[in-house]
Write a protein that holds these residues in place. Structure first.
Motif, mmCIF file in Angstrom:
data_model
loop_
_atom_site.group_PDB
_atom_site.id
_atom_site.type_symbol
_atom_site.label_atom_id
_atom_site.label_comp_id
_atom_site.label_asym_id
_atom_site.label_seq_id
_atom_site.Cartn_x
_atom_site.Cartn_y
_atom_site.Cartn_z
ATOM 1 N N LEU A 67 0.804 -1.217 0.000
ATOM 2 C CA LEU A 67 0.000 0.000 0.000
ATOM 3 C C LEU A 67 0.841 1.274 0.000
ATOM 4 N N ILE A 68 2.158 1.153 0.230
ATOM 5 C CA ILE A 68 2.987 2.359 0.310
ATOM 6 C C ILE A 68 2.923 3.188 -0.977
ATOM 7 N N PRO A 69 3.083 2.596 -2.177
ATOM 8 C CA PRO A 69 2.936 3.405 -3.399
ATOM 9 C C PRO A 69 1.518 3.957 -3.564
ATOM 10 N N ILE A 70 0.517 3.203 -3.098
ATOM 11 C CA ILE A 70 -0.869 3.678 -3.196
ATOM 12 C C ILE A 70 -1.074 4.911 -2.318
ATOM 13 N N ASP A 116 4.416 11.417 3.755
ATOM 14 C CA ASP A 116 5.691 11.035 4.365
ATOM 15 C C ASP A 116 5.495 10.487 5.778
ATOM 16 N N LEU A 117 4.569 11.065 6.520
ATOM 17 C CA LEU A 117 4.316 10.585 7.879
ATOM 18 C C LEU A 117 3.603 9.219 7.865
ATOM 19 N N LEU A 118 2.729 9.016 6.893
ATOM 20 C CA LEU A 118 2.038 7.725 6.806
ATOM 21 C C LEU A 118 2.981 6.597 6.418
ATOM 22 N N TYR A 119 4.042 6.930 5.690
ATOM 23 C CA TYR A 119 5.036 5.910 5.358
ATOM 24 C C TYR A 119 5.538 5.200 6.608
ATOM 25 N N ALA A 120 5.818 5.983 7.646
ATOM 26 C CA ALA A 120 6.372 5.414 8.872
ATOM 27 C C ALA A 120 5.384 4.485 9.562
ATOM 28 N N LEU A 138 3.072 2.632 7.918
ATOM 29 C CA LEU A 138 2.932 1.426 7.111
ATOM 30 C C LEU A 138 4.184 0.562 7.125
ATOM 31 N N ASP A 139 5.349 1.206 7.176
ATOM 32 C CA ASP A 139 6.604 0.461 7.171
ATOM 33 C C ASP A 139 7.501 1.008 8.278
ATOM 34 N N PRO A 140 7.665 0.285 9.373
ATOM 35 C CA PRO A 140 8.479 0.764 10.503
ATOM 36 C C PRO A 140 9.929 1.026 10.126
ATOM 37 N N ARG A 141 10.397 0.479 8.996
ATOM 38 C CA ARG A 141 11.770 0.725 8.591
ATOM 39 C C ARG A 141 11.978 2.141 8.076
ATOM 40 N N ILE A 142 10.876 2.793 7.738
ATOM 41 C CA ILE A 142 10.953 4.155 7.197
ATOM 42 C C ILE A 142 10.682 5.136 8.322
ATOM 43 N N ARG A 143 11.558 6.076 8.522
ATOM 44 C CA ARG A 143 11.386 7.095 9.530
ATOM 45 C C ARG A 143 11.718 8.460 8.911
ATOM 46 N N PRO A 144 10.805 9.414 8.993
ATOM 47 C CA PRO A 144 11.130 10.736 8.467
ATOM 48 C C PRO A 144 12.225 11.390 9.299
ATOM 49 N N THR A 145 13.257 11.859 8.606
ATOM 50 C CA THR A 145 14.408 12.465 9.304
ATOM 51 C C THR A 145 14.672 13.861 8.770
#
Length: 317
Positions: A238-241, A304-308, A310-317
């Motif tokens: 769902l990340i690309p969606i 960008d915030l929703l990415y984190a 959906l996928d815990p490996r992604i963290r906005p920095t």
């Protein structure tokens, strides 16, 4: 996280300035962009035109004109050259129709896009997958204005199948049922294009994700197939969606649903933008541009915030 938000807010401000300045330069440089002759009328003398140019400060340097226009826009005093109506008030009056159209259509295309993509991926290679693919491609290929006109002709004109109102917007606070029935057809027409596209993208993502090592590991542990599909495969697919939905939803709120609003006479922000472009009326165009850019930037930050999530490996920095 705080540093990320600060950087994005600074970037959003710079994007607003850049987009508004480029839009301003384009419209003052195109042929016929000078509003003074149109305001003065066909029988106006050169003196009348020059008088209007002086009143509107059109003889000032372009950067002074730009600063004055932006200042009046953010103070709420900017008026249209053609109608002399307040631009901010006109945009505010169109927001309820645009928000109602976009929120309803967005919910429909996101739900059915995910459903179509999931079913198509699960049934990949079967006859049902082929049928879904054909209908998805048909939906992507149909022009919105044609589908809207055909829908009005079949479901809103004097036909045996007609049961829906023929366009126009009824406020939710005035009559909730009329609000729903008047928007049902525009919702579906606007959503059809996105359903097919989202379904195809999600199908491809699921088929790629289902062969990942962590999915095979989850299956080897004996987890139920449905749990693996939903918690591991679908969540990461769902990340690309999320990216597509955030940008598409911001775009339609920002006025890209012009054709839908025009066909169904909803008189939202998109309809207002279309009228302004037709008249080459710069103040409304600037107002709608800032309005649209704001939502596009806002939803890019939300994505960008929703990415984190959906996928815990992604963290906005």
């Amino acid at each position: 996280m705080l540093a990320f938000l600060i950087r994005r807010l600074i970037g959003a401000f710079l994007v607003l300035i850049a987009v508004s300045f480029i839009t301003y330069l384009i419209f003052i440089k195109i042929p016929g962009g000078d509003p003074a002759p149109r305001i003065a009328g066909r029988t106006a003398t050169e003196a009348n035109i020059q008088d209007i140019r002086e009143k509107l400060h059109l003889n000032d340097p372009f950067y002074s004109q730009y600063w004055a226009m932006m200042k009046s826009l953010f103070t709420g005093s900017l008026t249209s050259y053609s109608s002399q109506l307040n631009v901010v008030e006109q945009i505010k009056s169109g927001i309820p129709a645009t928000f109602s159209l976009c929120i309803g259509a967005g919910a429909i295309w996101l739900f059915f896009g995910i459903l179509v993509g999931l079913i198509s991926a699960v049934k990949a290679g079967q006859w049902s997958d082929s049928v879904i693919t054909v209908f998805a491609l048909i939906g992507i290929s149909l022009p919105v204005f044609w589908l809207g006109l055909m829908s009005r002709y079949v479901f809103a004109e004097d036909h045996p199948f007609s049961f829906l109102p023929d366009g126009e917007y009824v406020p939710l606070t005035q009559n909730p049922w009329q609000w729903f029935t008047h928007l049902l057809m525009p919702w579906l027409v606007l959503a059809v294009l996105f359903i097919g596209f989202y379904g195809r993208v999600l199908r491809s993502n699921i088929l790629d994700t289902i062969n990942e090592d962590y999915v095979r590991t989850a299956k080897a542990k004996g987890l139920p197939y449905r749990g693996v599909l939903v918690r591991h495969v679908l969540r990461n697919s769902l990340i690309p969606i999320v990216t597509l939905f955030g940008l598409d939803f911001a775009a339609v709120i920002g006025g890209s649903a012009i054709l839908t609003e025009t066909v169904f006479d909803l008189k939202g922000v998109g309809w207002y933008a279309a009228q302004a472009v037709q008249d080459l009326d710069l103040p409304p165009i600037m107002g709608v541009t800032i309005y649209a850019t704001f939502f596009i930037v806002l939803f890019s930050v939300v994505v960008d915030l929703l990415y984190a999530l959906l996928d815990p490996r992604i963290r906005p920095t």
